[in-house]
Design a protein around this motif. Structure first.
Motif, PDB file in Angstrom:
ATOM      1  N   SER A 166     -57.164 -31.018  -3.402  1.00  0.00           N
ATOM      2  CA  SER A 166     -58.547 -31.455  -3.580  1.00  0.00           C
ATOM      3  C   SER A 166     -59.301 -30.417  -4.393  1.00  0.00           C
ATOM      4  N   VAL A 167     -60.015 -30.868  -5.409  1.00  0.00           N
ATOM      5  CA  VAL A 167     -60.809 -29.979  -6.244  1.00  0.00           C
ATOM      6  C   VAL A 167     -62.134 -30.641  -6.567  1.00  0.00           C
ATOM      7  N   GLN A 168     -63.060 -29.835  -7.036  1.00  0.00           N
ATOM      8  CA  GLN A 168     -64.341 -30.368  -7.485  1.00  0.00           C
ATOM      9  C   GLN A 168     -64.219 -30.818  -8.943  1.00  0.00           C
ATOM     10  N   PRO A 169     -65.113 -31.692  -9.384  1.00  0.00           N
ATOM     11  CA  PRO A 169     -65.100 -32.099 -10.795  1.00  0.00           C
ATOM     12  C   PRO A 169     -65.140 -30.874 -11.706  1.00  0.00           C
ATOM     13  N   GLY A 170     -64.316 -30.914 -12.741  1.00  0.00           N
ATOM     14  CA  GLY A 170     -64.198 -29.772 -13.629  1.00  0.00           C
ATOM     15  C   GLY A 170     -63.116 -28.800 -13.231  1.00  0.00           C
ATOM     16  N   GLY A 171     -62.555 -28.976 -12.034  1.00  0.00           N
ATOM     17  CA  GLY A 171     -61.488 -28.091 -11.573  1.00  0.00           C
ATOM     18  C   GLY A 171     -60.148 -28.451 -12.180  1.00  0.00           C
ATOM     19  N   SER A 172     -59.145 -27.679 -11.836  1.00  0.00           N
ATOM     20  CA  SER A 172     -57.817 -27.849 -12.426  1.00  0.00           C
ATOM     21  C   SER A 172     -56.733 -27.870 -11.356  1.00  0.00           C
ATOM     22  N   LEU A 173     -55.678 -28.608 -11.632  1.00  0.00           N
ATOM     23  CA  LEU A 173     -54.478 -28.594 -10.807  1.00  0.00           C
ATOM     24  C   LEU A 173     -53.263 -28.680 -11.721  1.00  0.00           C
ATOM     25  N   THR A 174     -52.149 -28.162 -11.246  1.00  0.00           N
ATOM     26  CA  THR A 174     -50.883 -28.332 -11.958  1.00  0.00           C
ATOM     27  C   THR A 174     -49.868 -28.942 -10.999  1.00  0.00           C
TER      28      THR A 174
ATOM     29  N   ASN B 265     -60.055 -29.705 -16.218  1.00  0.00           N
ATOM     30  CA  ASN B 265     -61.277 -30.499 -16.339  1.00  0.00           C
ATOM     31  C   ASN B 265     -61.145 -31.861 -15.636  1.00  0.00           C
ATOM     32  N   LEU B 266     -60.758 -31.828 -14.391  1.00  0.00           N
ATOM     33  CA  LEU B 266     -60.532 -33.064 -13.644  1.00  0.00           C
ATOM     34  C   LEU B 266     -61.835 -33.801 -13.383  1.00  0.00           C
ATOM     35  N   LYS B 267     -61.736 -35.137 -13.372  1.00  0.00           N
ATOM     36  CA  LYS B 267     -62.875 -36.004 -13.161  1.00  0.00           C
ATOM     37  C   LYS B 267     -62.661 -36.826 -11.889  1.00  0.00           C
ATOM     38  N   PRO B 268     -63.703 -37.325 -11.278  1.00  0.00           N
ATOM     39  CA  PRO B 268     -63.528 -38.146 -10.069  1.00  0.00           C
ATOM     40  C   PRO B 268     -62.579 -39.323 -10.273  1.00  0.00           C
TER      41      PRO B 268
ATOM     42  N   THR C 175     -57.254 -35.372  -5.312  1.00  0.00           N
ATOM     43  CA  THR C 175     -58.606 -35.826  -5.002  1.00  0.00           C
ATOM     44  C   THR C 175     -59.611 -34.953  -5.744  1.00  0.00           C
ATOM     45  N   VAL C 176     -60.463 -35.612  -6.512  1.00  0.00           N
ATOM     46  CA  VAL C 176     -61.507 -34.903  -7.266  1.00  0.00           C
ATOM     47  C   VAL C 176     -62.853 -35.392  -6.761  1.00  0.00           C
ATOM     48  N   SER C 177     -63.561 -34.519  -6.103  1.00  0.00           N
ATOM     49  CA  SER C 177     -64.811 -34.927  -5.469  1.00  0.00           C
ATOM     50  C   SER C 177     -65.712 -33.716  -5.283  1.00  0.00           C
TER      51      SER C 177
END
Length: 126
Positions: free
Chosen positions: A9-17, A85-88, A123-125
């Motif tokens: 789970s990350v906030q909008p604008g966050g990154s995951l790999t 740069n993840l989005k919801p 999850t992007v929220s």
């Protein structure tokens, strides 16, 4: 066996790999892909990576082209999906698929992949 990892789970604008690893196969070519499915929506292709003797080729959906990056890992038959740069609306279960019988030609979402992972939740929220 195909296994995904790296969701979260990350906030909008966050990154995951995300990482996908195919075990039990010793060939030197493969067509591997990432798909995702959001609640109430059909599964959709995200990115593919074809690698073979002498090269590799990638393909991205319009939604993620220029934003996500699929790449080979250091371990054999491992691919990563960098998602900056993840989005919801990127929220989904992400699935990895593989076809180690691939030798050349098209490696696209419509391929009949024989191996699928169980999925990893992104999850992007805020």
């Amino acid at each position: 066996q195909l296994m995904e990892s790296g969701g979260g789970s990350v906030q909008p604008g966050g990154s995951l790999t995300l990482t996908c690893a195919l075990s039990g196969y010793t060939g030197n070519s493969n067509c591997m892909a990432w798909f995702r499915q959001s609640p109430g929506k059909a599964r959709e292709g995200v990115a593919t990576m074809a690698y073979y003797h002498g090269g590799e080729r990638t393909f991205y959906s319009e939604d993620v082209h220029g934003r996500f990056i699929i790449s080979q890992g250091n371990a054999e038959h491992t691919v990563h999906l960098q998602m900056p740069n993840l989005k919801p609306n990127d929220t989904a279960i992400y699935y990895c698929a593989a076809d180690p019988t691939y030798t050349t030609g098209s490696c696209r979402f419509s391929r009949d992949f024989p191996y699928w992972g169980r999925g990893t939740q992104v999850t992007v929220s805020s």
